[in-house]
Design an enzyme around this catalytic site. Structure first.
Site, short mmCIF file in Angstrom:
data_model
loop_
_atom_site.label_atom_id
_atom_site.label_comp_id
_atom_site.label_asym_id
_atom_site.label_seq_id
_atom_site.Cartn_x
_atom_site.Cartn_y
_atom_site.Cartn_z
N THR A 42 0.86 -1.18 0.00
CA THR A 42 0.00 0.00 0.00
C THR A 42 0.90 1.23 0.00
OG1 THR A 42 -0.18 -0.15 2.40
CG2 THR A 42 -1.98 -1.09 1.10
N VAL A 44 0.87 4.50 1.20
CA VAL A 44 1.21 5.28 2.40
C VAL A 44 2.11 4.47 3.32
CG1 VAL A 44 0.29 6.48 4.42
CG2 VAL A 44 -0.90 6.66 2.23
N CYS A 45 1.79 3.20 3.50
CA CYS A 45 2.60 2.32 4.35
C CYS A 45 4.04 2.24 3.85
CB CYS A 45 2.02 0.92 4.38
SG CYS A 45 0.36 0.81 5.04
N THR A 46 4.20 2.17 2.56
CA THR A 46 5.54 2.09 1.97
C THR A 46 6.37 3.30 2.35
OG1 THR A 46 4.68 0.78 0.12
CG2 THR A 46 6.80 1.88 -0.22
N LEU A 49 7.27 3.09 6.29
CA LEU A 49 8.34 2.17 6.65
C LEU A 49 9.70 2.69 6.23
CD1 LEU A 49 6.47 -1.13 5.81
CD2 LEU A 49 7.14 -0.36 8.08
#
Length: 211
Positions: A42, A44-46, A49
């Site tokens: 996804t 935003v998650c990328t 992290l």
């Protein structure tokens, strides 16, 4: 089960990108940040992290371990790690990501909100102290990336106020003046913290003793 401030962080054993671990054993006597992601691959998650990987030295300087969580399986995590490293300009993903496809940890920490999604986690954050107690909880919607500089600021405040009878004012950052709590008399405050700036009897500023 809802997790509240002051609760003991629930323990669990889970597979991660750095092998199977028992959460509280892994945390030890460190501070820790546990943060969840709706699922792998996804956008935003990328970015999140990648941002955390770039801040490893900052978390290390605060004696704080970081661990992520996604309900996707471990084999997806391994592929996603490469995407994060290539797109976010980091050499490696330098902290573990929990694989939670059966949603055991997500349910334990109440990371799934049925009104949002029956199957994926919201963006939950838990800061846990050396005593294994939950010191902060935050919940973000899936569309909003987190500000990890703010988490570092909060950790600075939590670590300061866990050792001294002090509080931190709005928008405080390390080195700014701090507030003496009402439990400390003026005399004791001067002996412990030096000069007091008191625009009101209940509002007493002193220099940050950790600066």
């Amino acid at each position: 089960m809802s997790i509240r401030l002051g609760d003991t962080a629930p323990d669990f054993t889970a597979a991660t990108t750095e092998g199977e671990l028992s959460f509280l054993d892994w945390k030890g006597d460190s501070w820790a940040v546990l943060f969840s992601h709706p699922k792998d691959f996804t956008p935003v998650c990328t970015t999140e992290l990648g941002a955390v990987a770039k801040l490893k030295d900052e978390f290390d300087a605060r004696g704080t371990k970081v661990i992520g969580l996604s309900v996707s399986p471990l084999e997806d995590h391994e592929v996603w790690k490469k995407d994060i490293e290539e797109t976010q300009g980091v050499d490696e993903l330098n902290f573990p990501i929990i694989a939670d496809p059966e949603r055991k940890v997500a349910d334990l920490y109440d990371m799934i909100h049925p009104e949002v999604s029956e199957t994926t986690t919201v963006r939950s954050v838990f800061i846990i102290g050396p005593d294994d107690k939950v010191k902060l909880t935050l919940t973000y919607p899936a569309s909003t990336g987190r500000n990890f500089d703010e988490l570092l600021r909060v950790i600075d405040s939590l670590q300061l106020t866990s050792k001294e009878q002090l509080a931190t004012p709005a928008n405080w950052t390390k080195g700014d003046k701090v507030i003496v709590t009402p439990a400390v008399s003026d005399e004791d405050a001067r002996q412990r913290f030096g000069e007091i700036d008191a625009p009101r009897p209940y509002l007493r500023y002193v220099a940050d003793p950790t600066a």
